[in-house]
Write an enzyme that holds these catalytic residues in place. Structure first.
Site, PDB file in Angstrom:
ATOM      1  N   GLU A 261      -3.255  -2.571  10.659  1.00  0.00           N
ATOM      2  CA  GLU A 261      -2.851  -2.466  10.230  1.00  0.00           C
ATOM      3  C   GLU A 261      -1.749  -2.344   9.289  1.00  0.00           C
ATOM      4  OE1 GLU A 261      -4.673  -4.675   8.139  1.00  0.00           O
ATOM      5  OE2 GLU A 261      -6.069  -5.732   8.537  1.00  0.00           O
TER       6      GLU A 261
ATOM      7  N   GLU B 291      -9.142  -7.581   8.665  1.00  0.00           N
ATOM      8  CA  GLU B 291     -10.169  -6.022   7.567  1.00  0.00           C
ATOM      9  C   GLU B 291     -10.722  -7.228   6.792  1.00  0.00           C
ATOM     10  OE1 GLU B 291      -8.316  -2.294   6.529  1.00  0.00           O
ATOM     11  OE2 GLU B 291      -9.123  -2.030   8.394  1.00  0.00           O
TER      12      GLU B 291
HETATM   13  P1  NAD Z   1       1.403   7.149  10.026  1.00  0.00           P
HETATM   14  O1  NAD Z   1       2.222   6.131  10.306  1.00  0.00           O
HETATM   15  O2  NAD Z   1       2.648   7.797   9.125  1.00  0.00           O
HETATM   16  O3  NAD Z   1       0.373   7.471   9.588  1.00  0.00           O
HETATM   17  C1  NAD Z   1      -1.052   7.071   9.721  1.00  0.00           C
HETATM   18  C2  NAD Z   1      -2.248   7.591  10.491  1.00  0.00           C
HETATM   19  O4  NAD Z   1      -1.460   7.927  11.782  1.00  0.00           O
HETATM   20  C3  NAD Z   1      -1.973   9.318  10.315  1.00  0.00           C
HETATM   21  O5  NAD Z   1      -3.487   9.746   9.943  1.00  0.00           O
HETATM   22  C4  NAD Z   1      -1.692   9.688  11.160  1.00  0.00           C
HETATM   23  O6  NAD Z   1      -1.959  11.457  11.331  1.00  0.00           O
HETATM   24  C5  NAD Z   1      -1.577   9.123  12.331  1.00  0.00           C
HETATM   25  N1  NAD Z   1      -0.580   9.347  13.299  1.00  0.00           N
HETATM   26  C6  NAD Z   1       0.338   9.643  13.753  1.00  0.00           C
HETATM   27  N2  NAD Z   1       0.651   9.481  14.612  1.00  0.00           N
HETATM   28  C7  NAD Z   1      -0.347   8.912  15.325  1.00  0.00           C
HETATM   29  C8  NAD Z   1      -0.489   9.366  16.685  1.00  0.00           C
HETATM   30  N3  NAD Z   1       0.484   9.333  17.900  1.00  0.00           N
HETATM   31  N4  NAD Z   1      -1.409   9.149  17.779  1.00  0.00           N
HETATM   32  C9  NAD Z   1      -2.426   8.562  16.587  1.00  0.00           C
HETATM   33  N5  NAD Z   1      -2.114   8.801  15.138  1.00  0.00           N
HETATM   34  C10 NAD Z   1      -0.965   9.180  14.726  1.00  0.00           C
HETATM   35  O7  NAD Z   1       1.418   6.090   8.162  1.00  0.00           O
HETATM   36  P2  NAD Z   1       1.387   6.738   6.219  1.00  0.00           P
HETATM   37  O8  NAD Z   1       3.480   7.536   6.586  1.00  0.00           O
HETATM   38  O9  NAD Z   1       0.379   7.980   6.604  1.00  0.00           O
HETATM   39  O10 NAD Z   1       1.365   5.225   5.434  1.00  0.00           O
HETATM   40  C11 NAD Z   1       2.413   5.024   5.171  1.00  0.00           C
HETATM   41  C12 NAD Z   1       2.188   3.373   6.358  1.00  0.00           C
HETATM   42  O11 NAD Z   1       1.431   2.755   6.563  1.00  0.00           O
HETATM   43  C13 NAD Z   1       2.962   2.585   6.133  1.00  0.00           C
HETATM   44  O12 NAD Z   1       3.567   1.277   6.634  1.00  0.00           O
HETATM   45  C14 NAD Z   1       2.055   1.288   4.932  1.00  0.00           C
HETATM   46  O13 NAD Z   1       3.000   0.014   5.498  1.00  0.00           O
HETATM   47  C15 NAD Z   1       1.377   1.419   6.864  1.00  0.00           C
HETATM   48  N6  NAD Z   1       0.090   1.172   5.331  1.00  0.00           N
HETATM   49  C16 NAD Z   1       0.015  -0.453   6.290  1.00  0.00           C
HETATM   50  C17 NAD Z   1      -1.451  -0.931   5.381  1.00  0.00           C
HETATM   51  C18 NAD Z   1      -2.290  -1.607   6.407  1.00  0.00           C
HETATM   52  O14 NAD Z   1      -3.492  -2.386   5.741  1.00  0.00           O
HETATM   53  N7  NAD Z   1      -1.416  -2.717   6.355  1.00  0.00           N
HETATM   54  C19 NAD Z   1      -2.508   0.139   4.779  1.00  0.00           C
HETATM   55  C20 NAD Z   1      -1.722   0.746   4.221  1.00  0.00           C
HETATM   56  C21 NAD Z   1      -1.175   1.892   4.361  1.00  0.00           C
END
Ligand code: NAD
Length: 487
Positions: free
Chosen positions: A250, A461
């Site tokens: 997502e 989802e």
């Molecule tokens: P992010 O990608 O920085 O982090 C998301 C999660 O991934 C965090 O828990 C982080 O610790 C983890 N993570 C980071 N690197 C990783 C790795 N190498 N391996 C495994 N896990 C890792 O995102 P964010 O800044 O927390 O959230 C914002 C982003 O999420 C935006 O791009 C938003 O559009 C997206 N988002 C999508 C949805 C959806 O349902 N499509 C919903 C909410 C947010």
């Protein structure tokens, strides 16, 4: 001084667990910048303990009758609803989102997911195929141990949207919240135990990206469901591929909201406000590229700016507050950077763009911002900002606006405002997006599937569609006669 310190950082095998060897995670209240809890990132020993507990509990859980699994989930939903006030306050402390939002959108939507999948657990079935006198049947089996990795914008909802279908299908889960918002998922873990889930079924481990990566690479894991950005999605997807694990991705978006000249303008303005400024713009499916027909653009902008001017920005715990801070200083710096880029690239800033006068001294606030005169090539029209920055782009022709709406690497969502019924359906049929709304925006009840196409993700989802992503089919061929062989 607010204090939201949990009993310990992690929740594993039915109990809070600490390991102070792990790197520190400071939990900061975005409205003031104060530290409200100090946690520790999971060490390899913690990760091992969580996966071992999940592996054990999964077998026990999958052996229960579906109606018993469903009952636990529905009880958890009832507990969440009974504690909505307390859980919403915690969500506000974790994220900075206004209490008037968290009271209706977070724990409650999590409860909806637990209730929905609690009910649907009893309907999981296979199929029978008659093959002459032989026949075959399928069994719908759980995947095993699922890892959930969350983003920071909806910590309770994301944990529930992953846990509810996973557990309904007979899986166990290890959930890693975002390091920015570590508090809420711990409450879900507590509540599931209270509702009767076996210890180890739903575990929470804290950590940065390295903890997520360690979880994905463990051989005990069968599936990974990530909510996060596209760059993280690329890493997680490729790591999961090494182990041929199932994935749900997502990811981010840059979704179009298209307003035709026959639209109900006041409703279109409401949708643009909800789809850009709710949760201070930190919603993946936001309609951040607002394409408005030339014939109604002036009228639309006048109402949008007038109504945006009335937004109440302030203390998220005040029930009157409509716009809270962004989640962190880094996120605000990023959003302010995009405002500068928008100005430099020639877009016209109509309102907002700065730190509100009343909130200069504390917290990570930014004003709801509207740019007019945005063109497709500008950074603010191409890149996900994840803040309250709305870009208005003019159009004159249906085919043109469809092509421009689709000209993006993302494909999470889209919206169309028109009173012409056939046009509405014709346009959504042509849009490359996982979820489309006609004459509304950003409504995502649990009954409808949610997820992206193109760069915005893989899998769905919610709704029955989620069951396909948390279960697998075993085929059984049954021969009723003799076995023929050539020799
Ligand atoms: P992010 O990608 O920085 O982090 C998301 C999660 O991934 C965090 O828990 C982080 O610790 C983890 N993570 C980071 N690197 C990783 C790795 N190498 N391996 C495994 N896990 C890792 O995102 P964010 O800044 O927390 O959230 C914002 C982003 O999420 C935006 O791009 C938003 O559009 C997206 N988002 C999508 C949805 C959806 O349902 N499509 C919903 C909410 C947010």
């Amino acid at each position: 001084m607010r204090d939201a310190q949990p009993r310990a950082s992690h929740f594993i095998d039915g109990a809070y667990v600490e390991d102070t060897e792990g790197a520190e995670i400071a939990c900061i209240y975005p409205a003031t910048g104060e530290t409200i809890a100090m946690l520790h990132s999971a060490t390899p020993a913690i990760i091992d303990k969580a996966l071992a507990a999940a592996k054990r509990a999964q077998k026990q859980w999958a052996a229960l009758a579906p109606v018993e699994r469903g009952r636990v989930l529905r009880r958890a939903a009832d507990i969440i609803r009974a504690r909505n006030q307390e859980l919403s306050e915690l969500e506000t402390l974790d994220t900075g989102k206004p209490i008037q939002e968290t009271l209706v959108a977070d724990a409650t939507s999590g409860a909806d997911a637990l209730e929905y999948f609690g009910g649907i657990a009893t309907t999981l079935t296979g199929e029978t195929m008659q093959l002459g006198s032989d026949f075959a049947y399928t069994l719908r089996e759980p995947l095993g141990v699922c890892v959930g990795i969350g983003a920071w914008n909806y910590p309770t909802q994301i944990a529930c949207w992953k846990a509810a279908p996973a557990l309904a299908c007979g899986n166990a889960m290890v959930f890693k919240p975002s390091e920015m918002t570590p508090l809420c998922a711990l409450k879900l873990a507590e509540i599931l135990i209270e509702a009767g889930a076996p210890a180890g079924l739903f575990n929470v481990v804290q950590g940065y990206g390295d903890v997520g990566a360690a979880l994905i690479n463990d051989g005990r894991v069968d599936k990974v469901s990530l909510t996060g950005s596209v760059p993280t999605g690329r890493k997680v997807y490729s790591a999961a591929a090494q182990g041929i694990r199932h994935v749900t991705m997502e990811l981010g978006g840059k979704s179009p909201l298209i307003i035709f000249d026959d639209a109900h303008i006041e409703n279109a303005v409401s949708a643009a406000i909800n789809g850009n400024f709710y949760s201070t713009g930190q919603i993946c499916s936001n309609g951040t590229r607002v394409f408005v027909h030339e014939g109604v653009k002036a009228q639309f902008l006048e109402r949008l700016v007038a109504r945006t001017r009335t937004a109440i920005i302030g203390d998220p715990m005040d029930p009157e507050t409509q716009v809270g801070p962004l989640v962190s200083k880094a996120q605000r710096d990023k959003v302010l950077g995009y405002v500068e880029k928008g100005k430099a690239e020639g877009a016209a800033l109509l309102i907002g763009g700065g730190i509100p006068e009343t909130q200069k001294d504390a917290g990570f606030y930014i004003e709801p911002t509207v740019f007019d005169g945005v063109t497709d090539d500008m950074a603010i029209a191409r890149e996900e900002i994840f803040g309250p920055v709305l870009s208005v782009l003019a159009f004159s022709d249906e085919a043109e606006v469809i092509a421009r709406a689709n000209a993006t690497e993302f494909g999470l969502a889209a919206g169309v405002f028109t009173r012409d019924l056939t046009r509405a359906h014709r346009v959504v049929a042509a849009l490359e997006a996982g979820t489309c709304w006609i004459n509304t925006y950003n409504l995502t009840p649990v009954e409808i599937p949610f997820g992206g196409v193109k760069g915005s993700g893989v899998g769905r989802e919610n709704a029955r569609a989620a069951l396909d992503h948390y279960s697998q089919i075993k085929t059984v061929y049954v021969a009723m006669g003799d076995v023929e062989a050539a020799y």
